[in-house]
Scaffold this motif. Structure first.
Motif, short mmCIF file in Angstrom:
data_model
loop_
_atom_site.label_atom_id
_atom_site.label_comp_id
_atom_site.label_asym_id
_atom_site.label_seq_id
_atom_site.Cartn_x
_atom_site.Cartn_y
_atom_site.Cartn_z
N ALA A 18 0.97 -1.03 0.04
CA ALA A 18 -0.07 0.27 -0.06
C ALA A 18 0.82 1.06 -0.05
O ALA A 18 0.70 2.24 -0.90
N GLU A 37 9.83 3.62 6.43
CA GLU A 37 9.56 2.25 6.69
C GLU A 37 10.38 1.87 8.17
O GLU A 37 11.48 2.15 8.44
N GLY A 38 9.47 1.33 9.07
CA GLY A 38 9.84 1.14 10.37
C GLY A 38 10.86 0.08 10.35
O GLY A 38 11.72 0.05 11.38
N ASN A 47 3.98 -7.37 5.56
CA ASN A 47 3.39 -8.64 5.24
C ASN A 47 3.31 -9.01 3.69
O ASN A 47 3.30 -9.99 3.26
N THR A 48 3.60 -7.84 2.86
CA THR A 48 3.46 -7.95 1.44
C THR A 48 4.39 -9.04 1.05
O THR A 48 4.49 -9.50 -0.10
N THR A 51 3.24 -12.46 0.12
CA THR A 51 2.00 -12.63 -0.39
C THR A 51 2.34 -13.40 -1.80
O THR A 51 3.47 -13.33 -2.36
N ARG A 52 1.39 -14.05 -2.49
CA ARG A 52 1.34 -14.56 -3.69
C ARG A 52 0.67 -14.09 -4.97
O ARG A 52 0.86 -14.31 -6.02
N ASN A 53 -0.60 -13.50 -4.54
CA ASN A 53 -1.43 -13.17 -5.69
C ASN A 53 -2.57 -12.03 -5.23
O ASN A 53 -2.55 -11.68 -3.99
N VAL A 157 7.56 5.60 12.56
CA VAL A 157 6.85 7.07 13.09
C VAL A 157 6.55 6.61 14.46
O VAL A 157 5.61 5.59 14.84
N CYS A 190 0.68 1.57 7.20
CA CYS A 190 1.53 0.87 8.20
C CYS A 190 0.86 -0.52 8.65
O CYS A 190 1.28 -0.91 9.83
N TYR A 218 6.57 -6.01 12.60
CA TYR A 218 6.54 -4.61 12.56
C TYR A 218 5.22 -4.01 12.67
O TYR A 218 5.16 -2.86 12.92
N ASN A 219 4.17 -4.76 12.46
CA ASN A 219 2.94 -4.14 12.40
C ASN A 219 2.26 -4.24 13.60
O ASN A 219 1.31 -5.04 14.06
N THR A 398 -3.12 -13.47 10.40
CA THR A 398 -2.69 -12.97 9.27
C THR A 398 -2.58 -11.30 9.39
O THR A 398 -1.66 -10.68 9.21
N GLU A 428 -3.94 -2.62 4.69
CA GLU A 428 -4.52 -3.06 6.19
C GLU A 428 -5.07 -2.36 7.01
O GLU A 428 -6.16 -2.46 7.75
N GLY A 442 -6.52 -13.15 -1.96
CA GLY A 442 -5.83 -12.03 -2.81
C GLY A 442 -6.60 -10.50 -2.59
O GLY A 442 -6.26 -9.74 -3.21
N MET A 445 -4.22 -7.74 -1.24
CA MET A 445 -3.38 -6.99 -1.94
C MET A 445 -4.23 -5.91 -2.94
O MET A 445 -3.81 -4.99 -3.23
C1 LIG Z 1 1.50 -15.45 5.05
C2 LIG Z 1 1.00 -14.18 4.35
C3 LIG Z 1 0.54 -14.48 3.21
C4 LIG Z 1 -0.52 -13.60 2.37
N1 LIG Z 1 -0.92 -13.98 1.30
C5 LIG Z 1 -1.73 -13.04 0.68
C6 LIG Z 1 -1.87 -13.14 -0.83
O1 LIG Z 1 -1.50 -13.93 -1.41
N2 LIG Z 1 -2.74 -12.17 -1.43
C7 LIG Z 1 -3.18 -11.29 -0.71
O2 LIG Z 1 -3.92 -10.32 -1.16
N3 LIG Z 1 -2.95 -11.05 0.57
C8 LIG Z 1 -1.85 -11.86 1.35
N4 LIG Z 1 -1.78 -11.68 2.70
C9 LIG Z 1 -2.14 -10.23 3.24
C10 LIG Z 1 -1.36 -9.05 2.65
O3 LIG Z 1 0.09 -9.44 3.14
C11 LIG Z 1 -1.92 -7.86 3.30
O4 LIG Z 1 -3.20 -7.59 2.76
C12 LIG Z 1 -0.96 -6.74 2.36
O5 LIG Z 1 0.44 -6.89 2.34
C13 LIG Z 1 -1.03 -5.26 3.37
O6 LIG Z 1 -0.02 -4.76 2.64
P1 LIG Z 1 0.01 -3.09 3.45
O7 LIG Z 1 0.88 -2.42 2.76
O8 LIG Z 1 -1.29 -2.73 3.93
O9 LIG Z 1 0.70 -3.82 4.81
P2 LIG Z 1 2.30 -4.40 5.10
O10 LIG Z 1 2.79 -5.03 3.48
O11 LIG Z 1 2.36 -5.25 6.11
O12 LIG Z 1 3.21 -3.19 4.96
C14 LIG Z 1 3.08 -2.38 6.28
C15 LIG Z 1 4.25 -1.85 6.71
O13 LIG Z 1 4.06 -0.73 7.62
C16 LIG Z 1 5.48 -0.60 8.51
N5 LIG Z 1 5.32 -0.22 9.71
C17 LIG Z 1 4.58 -0.53 10.80
N6 LIG Z 1 4.40 0.42 11.61
C18 LIG Z 1 5.03 1.41 11.17
C19 LIG Z 1 5.52 2.63 12.10
N7 LIG Z 1 5.01 3.02 13.09
N8 LIG Z 1 6.46 3.46 11.08
C20 LIG Z 1 6.80 3.23 9.90
N9 LIG Z 1 6.29 2.00 9.38
C21 LIG Z 1 5.60 1.15 9.96
C22 LIG Z 1 5.78 -2.16 8.49
O14 LIG Z 1 7.35 -2.45 8.75
C23 LIG Z 1 5.52 -2.69 6.93
O15 LIG Z 1 6.66 -2.47 6.05
C24 LIG Z 1 -0.79 -12.48 3.22
C25 LIG Z 1 -0.33 -12.17 4.52
C26 LIG Z 1 0.48 -13.08 5.04
C27 LIG Z 1 0.96 -12.83 6.47
#
Ligand SMILES: Cc1cc2nc3c(=O)[nH]c(=O)nc-3n(C[C@H](O)[C@H](O)[C@H](O)COP(=O)(O)OP(=O)(O)OC[C@H]3O[C@@H](n4cnc5c(N)ncnc54)[C@H](O)[C@@H]3O)c2cc1C
Length: 465
Positions: A18, A37-38, A47-48, A51-53, A157, A190, A218-219, A398, A428, A442, A445
């Motif tokens: 995101a 990035e924390g 969590n990204t 992921t796979r899809n 942050v 985050c 880190y989340n 998750t 998220e 999926g 993502m």
């Molecule tokens: C094992 C697993 C498999 C998955 N497979 C899939 C899949 O195949 N398809 C799918 O759609 N979804 C999947 N998901 C869910 C998917 O990972 C998430 O929905 C998606 O990656 C969320 O993206 P995001 O950017 O919101 O969060 P994230 O990718 O988790 O990124 C959040 C970021 O915020 C940072 N952060 C946290 N707190 C702070 C702070 N205070 N200051 C600065 N940075 C901070 C973290 O370090 C991290 O980099 C899976 C999840 C897991 C755990």
């Protein structure tokens, strides 16, 4: 060199899908962008990485998708899995925008591959990232840096200065020191609070100590907490989350997908008292895998055991850890510290209730039990062919659904009902707008990419006006 004395147009908090979609999209609108990035660089992308899809609507088959998946069908799927607990206008907006996302991600360099066979049959609906989530993420970072986005790692942050629904500045730990970062707009991306066991305990009690976190440590929801405390409207039920049954031997964090256990439908699941507690064959696995985390969470000590026999061993993708093996059910029980005679009795009662049928694990077959509580409605076969096997399972969280309310511009909505002047959210941290409960593979993502792209674009326009 990152110049922290300057005021950026857009500050992106977070470093996953995101965040990167937001950063790229804002930069492409001409904004100056800083990503904080924390996590350390190796763990960037939360969590990204795992992921796979991604699930997006599309009108026709492509090189990597086997057929069309209309907006209406995706909406129907979302409605069903959430039991209607979704913000309909916002969800429909996301679905419409998802049609462009596959192409938009390709423009940033992301590549897809056809889905492989396996327990989740998603070849028509979901696009699989070539090289997985980590490769996808690396591509987005490369593109962001190429476009001139500034990125700092190990820069969590820790505080936000928000006045009258307007973001003024953030405090981040940079190079070990608390540093003020100024920007015209904020994109919060985050993640949820899934790694914050203390916060989870508020809803789950001590049981949360036994939860395993499938993704990043880190989340911790710190920015989410700051935003809610500063008057942003919350959305979603705090107890709702995506939780699956994973191998109990998985590490506390970051076990990823290789610890997931997809063999529930092939056997029976017992608790530490060696008793069954739910219909293992209720529905086809892709529709049911996401309920098993919660089911195990409500059992004593939050532990379960999947028991099956030699006839099922090669029918599913194994966990990273080998199954426990025994020549008798009693031998398996002993290795799990279960009472052997109770487990033998549970298996015997189950075997006696199994009715003959034609086994087909790809469909809702007619192999079921009769007169057993709880029943096993499909794929019920006697557990009788040695050797016998077992996997210990625990709830694997998750991500959580509690988040910040947003509008179609991904702008945060304040408790007053008015949109914030300059604060946006994606991924998220706002998933609860779309996902009141349930999950479709999926969609995480999709939420991150669609709202990330929108948030970046709108934040850039907002900052420059
Ligand atoms: C094992 C697993 C498999 C998955 N497979 C899939 C899949 O195949 N398809 C799918 O759609 N979804 C999947 N998901 C869910 C998917 O990972 C998430 O929905 C998606 O990656 C969320 O993206 P995001 O950017 O919101 O969060 P994230 O990718 O988790 O990124 C959040 C970021 O915020 C940072 N952060 C946290 N707190 C702070 C702070 N205070 N200051 C600065 N940075 C901070 C973290 O370090 C991290 O980099 C899976 C999840 C897991 C755990």
């Amino acid at each position: 060199m990152v110049d922290l004395s300057k005021k950026y147009d857009v500050l992106v908090a977070g470093g996953g899908n995101a965040a990167l979609c937001a950063a790229i999209s804002a930069r492409r609108e001409g904004a100056s962008v800083l990503v904080l990035e924390g996590a350390p660089k190796f763990y960037r992308g939360g969590n990204t990485r795992h992921t796979r899809n991604i699930r997006c609507a599309h009108d026709s088959a492509t090189d990597t998708l086997t057929g069309p998946y209309s907006e209406e069908e995706l909406w129907d799927d979302l409605l069903r899995i959430t039991s209607g607990q979704t913000d309909e206008p916002l969800a429909k907006h996301m679905i419409r925008e998802s049609k462009e996302i596959l192409v938009w991600l390709t423009e940033q360099g992301v590549r897809y591959q056809p889905s492989l066979g396996g327990t989740l049959t998603l070849g028509r609906t979901n696009s699989f990232f070539l090289g997985g989530g980590r490769a996808m993420l690396n591509t987005l970072y490369r593109k962001a840096e190429e476009l001139g986005v500034d990125v700092l790692y190990e820069a969590p942050v820790t505080a936000l200065d928000i006045r009258d629904a307007m973001f003024v500045s953030a405090t981040a730990t940079i190079g070990g020191a608390a540093t003020t970062v100024r920007a015209g707009t904020l994109v919060a991306a985050c993640g949820g609070f899934e790694s914050n066991i203390e916060w989870l305990k508020q809803y789950w009690g001590e049981a949360a100590e036994n939860f395993l976190i499938r993704g990043t440590r880190y989340n911790r929801g710190s920015v989410l907490r700051m935003l809610l405390d500063a008057g942003v409207q919350e959305v979603g039920d705090p107890t709702q989350c995506h939780a699956v049954a994973i191998d109990a031997r998985a590490p506390k964090y970051d076990g990823g997908i290789i610890t997931r256990l997809d063999c529930v439908i092939f056997g029976i699941v017992v608790n530490k008292l060696a008793k069954r507690f739910y219909d293992e064959g209720e529905d086809i696995w892709p529709k049911r895998y996401a309920i098993w985390g919660r089911l195990v969470a409500s059992q004593p000590d939050q532990i379960g055991y999947i028991i099956f026999d030699a006839s099922s061993l090669s029918l599913f993708m194994p966990s990273l850890f080998p199954a426990v093996k025994g020549n008798t059910i009693g031998e398996v029980a002993e290795q799990f510290d279960l009472d052997p005679s109770t487990l033998e009795q549970t298996v015997a009662e189950y075997n006696a209730a199994v009715r003959p049928g034609t086994f087909n694990y790809m469909d809702l077959d007619d192999c079921r039990t009769e007169g057993l509580t709880p029943p096993k409605s499909h794929w019920a076969r006697r557990i009788e062919k040695p050797p016998f096997y077992g996997y210990p399972v625990r709830p694997g969280i998750t991500f959580t659904y509690l988040g910040t309310r947003v509008n179609k511009q991904a702008k945060m909505i304040m408790k007053s009902g008015e949109p914030s002047g300059n604060m946006f959210a994606a991924g998220e941290i706002m998933a609860g707008n779309v996902l009141g409960k349930g999950y479709a593979a999926g969609i995480g993502m999709t939420i991150g990419s669609v709202f990330g792209r929108i948030a970046g674009r709108e934040a850039a326009r907002n900052a420059r006006n």
